[in-house]
Design a protein around this motif. Structure first.
Motif, short mmCIF file in Angstrom:
data_model
loop_
_atom_site.label_atom_id
_atom_site.label_comp_id
_atom_site.label_asym_id
_atom_site.label_seq_id
_atom_site.Cartn_x
_atom_site.Cartn_y
_atom_site.Cartn_z
N SER A 290 0.83 -1.21 0.00
CA SER A 290 0.00 0.00 0.00
C SER A 290 0.86 1.25 0.00
CB SER A 290 -0.93 0.00 1.22
OG SER A 290 -1.78 -1.13 1.20
N MET B 70 -2.09 -1.44 -9.77
CA MET B 70 -3.54 -1.43 -9.97
C MET B 70 -4.14 -2.82 -10.15
SD MET B 70 -4.12 1.94 -12.36
CE MET B 70 -5.87 1.97 -11.95
N PRO C 132 -3.96 -5.94 -6.34
CA PRO C 132 -4.69 -6.02 -5.07
C PRO C 132 -5.63 -7.21 -4.89
CG PRO C 132 -4.54 -3.74 -5.73
CD PRO C 132 -3.94 -4.55 -6.85
N THR D 285 -8.31 -5.73 -0.09
CA THR D 285 -8.39 -5.17 -1.45
C THR D 285 -8.66 -3.67 -1.39
OG1 THR D 285 -9.21 -7.27 -2.34
CG2 THR D 285 -9.59 -5.31 -3.67
N SER D 286 -9.49 -3.25 -0.47
CA SER D 286 -9.80 -1.82 -0.32
C SER D 286 -8.56 -1.02 0.06
CB SER D 286 -10.89 -1.62 0.73
OG SER D 286 -12.08 -2.28 0.36
N THR E 104 -5.93 -1.01 -2.84
CA THR E 104 -6.41 -0.28 -4.03
C THR E 104 -6.48 1.22 -3.76
OG1 THR E 104 -7.71 -2.17 -4.79
CG2 THR E 104 -8.29 -0.03 -5.68
N PRO F 62 -12.83 -1.09 -5.07
CA PRO F 62 -12.44 -2.42 -4.59
C PRO F 62 -13.59 -3.43 -4.66
CG PRO F 62 -12.65 -0.87 -2.75
CD PRO F 62 -12.72 -0.07 -4.00
N MET G 202 -13.53 -4.81 -8.11
CA MET G 202 -12.43 -5.74 -8.26
C MET G 202 -12.78 -7.12 -7.70
SD MET G 202 -9.79 -4.24 -9.68
CE MET G 202 -8.82 -2.75 -9.83
N ALA H 247 -8.58 -8.78 -12.75
CA ALA H 247 -8.32 -7.40 -12.34
C ALA H 247 -7.60 -6.62 -13.43
CB ALA H 247 -7.51 -7.37 -11.05
N VAL I 204 -9.03 -3.06 -15.02
CA VAL I 204 -8.31 -1.78 -14.91
C VAL I 204 -7.80 -1.31 -16.26
CG1 VAL I 204 -7.69 -2.14 -12.49
CG2 VAL I 204 -6.11 -2.88 -14.27
#
Length: 531
Positions: A63, A167, A170, A187-188, A191, A417, A420, A436, A440
Motif C-alpha cells: 500500500s 492497480m 490487489p 483489497t480496499s 487499491t 475495490p 475488483m 483485475a 483496470v
C-alpha cells in the motif's frame, strides 16, 4: 462430479486438461504428488490453512508503494507554474508528463498480467518498485536543466509502467494472503491508497515548492523570465532547489520501499489463508479465453470501464469544468475539492470494504447503491450548473458544491475495490490477476480516451456523459448480472476443526482425516475419497 469408480489418475488428468492448478500459487502440501502442476485441492477435502501476522506487513508495504506510485505520477500538475518557471516546462509538457502514466500503463499491462499469473506476486511487484525507484532517481540527477527535462520524462514513463502491478495486484494479493473475512478489506486498502497518493501530491507539492511571485514590474523583467514565469534568476534558482528537494524526497522513499520489498516480499505464505486460495486457477491463455463466457464478469468490466473510466476523465478536467460554473471556482479551490473527494472516498471506501467482509454475498447490491448515489450526485451538480430548479437548496452555493462533490467522490471511489472483488469472483476459476488486469485496462483506456476527446470539445460534456454512463451501468448490473459466490462457496464448504486451531486445519466433515498423518497424505486421502 466424477463417479467414485474413476481412478485417481483420471481425476488428475481432468484437472490438467481443464488447465486448473497450473499457475504459481499451488501449495506443495496440497498436490497429488505426481506433478507439481496438478492440484488436488479442487475437491476441497482436507485443506490446511493458516493466517500469518505478517500478512499485514505485506499489505502495508504494498500500500505504501501504491501511495508513492500515485504521488510520483501526480508530481507535476500541482506545481505546474513552478515547473514552468524553474525547469522550463510548458503546459503541454506538464500534460504529457501526466499522460505518460496511462500511456505506458495501456501498453505494458498485458505483459504484467502474464507476469502476475505466471510468476505470482513477488517478481512483478518488486520489479515495479524498482522501476519507480529508478524513475525517481533519474529525476534527481544533478545535471543541467536542459538535459534533466528528458530524464524527468523517462522517470515518469518508468513510474507509469510500475502502475500496472499497483492497480492489478490487489485482488490477487488479498486472495493469496488474507482469509475470506478480511479479503475485501485488504483489497480496499491496497487499491485505495494508490488513489490517495494522487491526492496527497496536491498537498505535498505546494507545501514544498513555492509558486512564482508575479508582483514585479513586467517592463523591468527580462524576456526569458517573463516567458518562464519567474521574476528573477534568484527566484528561478530557489524554486528549482525546492523542486529538487521534492525529487530527493520521493526518490528516498521509493528506494526505501524497493529495498524493503527486495528483502522480504514472499510470493505466497507457506500455507494458504483459505480453501479457495489453495485451489489452482486456469492456465493464462485458457483463463483469458474463458472470460468471454462469464456474463457477469463482462457486465462488471463494461460498467466499471464506463463509470470509473468516465470518473477518471471527469476529475482530470475538474478545474476546467468548475471554472465554467455560473459562479466560477478558482483552480486552487477546484484542486482542494478534488483532494477532499479522493480523501473522503478512500476513507469511506475502507469502511465499505470492512462492511462487505461482514455481510458476505451482497457486493452487487452495495455497488448498485453506490452508483445510484453517484447518479443523484451528478444530477444535482448538473442542476446547479444549469439552474434548472431555482429553489433554495438546489441552487449553486459553495457549501452545496463541496458536499455534492465529496458525496460523488465517496460513492465512486468506494465502488472500486468492490468491483475488483466482484470481477474476481465472477471470473473464477480464471486467476484474480487476469480479471483485475482486464478491468483496470479497460477503465484506464476509457479514461485516457475521454481526456483526449476533452481537448477538442466542451469539458462540460463530461457531466452529461457521467450521467449517461452511470445511468446505463445500474440497470446492466441489476438485470444482466448475478451475485457471484464461487470462492465463497468453496470457503463455506469446509469446517474448522477446533481441536487443531494452532495449525489452522480446515476439514471437510464428510471426509475421514487422520490428524496424526502428514499433510500430503491427508490431502491425497481427501482427494481420492471425494466424488
Amino acid at each position: 462430479m466424477q463417479n467414485t469408480s474413476n481412478s485417481t489418475d483420471e481425476k488428475q488428468g481432468l484437472l490438467s486438461r481443464n488447465g486448473v492448478g497450473s499457475n504459481s500459487f499451488g501449495y506443495e502440501s496440497l498436490n497429488c504428488g505426481v506433478d507439481e502442476d496438478e492440484d488436488c485441492a479442487s475437491s476441497v477435502g482436507s485443506i490446511v490453512t493458516k493466517k500469518y501476522w505478517y500478512r499485514w506487513y505485506i499489505c502495508f508495504i504494498f500500500s505504501l508503494f501504491g501511495l508513492l506510485q500515485g504521488a510520483v505520477w501526480n508530481t507535476w500538475s500541482p506545481i505546474d507554474k513552478s515547473a514552468e518557471c524553474a525547469i522550463g516546462f510548458t503546459q503541454s509538457n506538464i500534460d504529457l508528463l501526466t499522460n505518460w502514466g496511462p500511456i505506458t500503463f495501456l501498453i505494458s499491462m498485458p505483459f504484467f498480467m502474464w507476469l502476475l499469473d505466471k510468476y505470482g506476486l513477488r517478481l512483478p511487484i518488486v520489479l515495479s518498485a524498482f522501476f519507480t525507484a529508478l524513475g525517481t532517481g533519474l529525476r534527481s540527477l544533478p545535471i543541467p536543466v536542459n538535459i534533466l527535462k528528458y530524464f524527468i520524462h523517462v522517470g515518469q514513463m518508468l513510474n507509469g509502467i510500475a502502475g500496472c502491478a499497483v492497480m492489478a495486484a490487489p485482488p490477487l494479493l488479498s486472495n493469496v494472503w488474507f482469509p475470506p473475512e478480511e479479503r475485501v478489506t485488504a483489497t480496499s486498502i491496497t487499491t485505495l491508497l494508490n488513489y490517495m497518493g494522487t491526492g496527497v501530491a496536491y498537498i505535498i507539492g505546494p507545501l514544498m515548492v513555492q509558486q512564482p511571485n508575479h508582483t514585479g514590474n513586467a517592463s523591468e523583467l527580462h524576456d526569458v523570465y517573463l516567458a518562464s514565469g519567474c521574476n528573477s534568476t534568484s527566484e528561478e534558482h530557489a524554486i528549482r532547489k525546492e523542486i529538487m528537494n521534492l525529487m530527493y524526497l520521493e526518490f528516498g522513499l521509493s528506494l526505501l520501499t524497493f529495498v524493503c520489498m527486495l528483502i522480504f516480499f514472499p510470493n505466497k505464505p507457506p500455507m494458504p489463508p483459505s480453501a479457495s486460495a489453495s485451489v489452482g486457477r486456469m492456465d493464462f491463455l485458457e483463463g483469458v479465453k474463458a472470460l468471454r463466457y462469464h456474463r457477469t464478469f463482462l457486465v462488471v468490466a463494461l460498467t466499471f470501464a464506463l463509470t470509473l473510466g468516465g470518473y477518471g476523465g471527469w476529475t482530470g478536467v475538474l478545474s476546467v469544468i468548475m471554472s465554467e460554473l455560473p459562479v466560477p471556482v478558482s483552480q486552487d479551490e477546484a484542486g482542494r475539492i478534488g483532494f477532499f473527494m479522493t480523501l473522503a472516498g478512500c476513507f469511506f471506501g475502507l469502511l465499505v470494504g470492512w462492511f462487505a467482509d461482514r455481510f458476505k454475498g451482497h457486493i452487487k447490491v452495495m455497488i448498485v447503491v453506490l452508483f445510484s448515489i453517484a447518479f443523484l450526485g451528478y444530477l444535482y451538480y448538473i442542476n446547479m450548473s444549469q439552474r434548472w430548479i431555482k429553489i433554495k437548496g438546489f441552487e449553486l452555493s459553495n457549501v452545496g458544491l463541496w458536499i455534492d462533490c465529496i458525496i460523488i467522490g465517496i460513492a465512486m471511489n468506494a465502488a472500486v475495490p468492490l468491483g475488483m472483488e466482484m470481477g474476481a469472483d465472477a471470473a473464477y476459476p480464471t486467476s484474480e490477476a487476469i480479471s483485475a488486469s482486464v478491468i483496470v485496462w479497460f477503465f484506464n483506456l476509457l479514461s485516457f480516451t475521454l481526456l483526449l476527446v476533452m481537448q477538442f470539445t466542451d469539458a462540460k460534456l463530461t457531466n452529461y456523459l457521467m450521467l449517461v454512463f452511470i445511468g446505463v451501468s445500474i440497470p446492466l448490473l441489476i438485470f444482466f448480472s448475478k451475485e457471484p459466490r464461487n470462492r465463497m462457496q468453496i470457503d463455506m464448504s469446509t469446517s474448522v476443526d477446533t481441536t487443531d486451531k494452532d495449525r489452522g486445519r480446515l476439514l471437510d466433515p464428510n471426509v475421514n482425516v487422520d490428524p496424526n498423518a502428514d499433510l500430503v497424505s491427508n490431502s491425497l486421502n481427501s482427494f481420492q475419497t471425494s466424488a
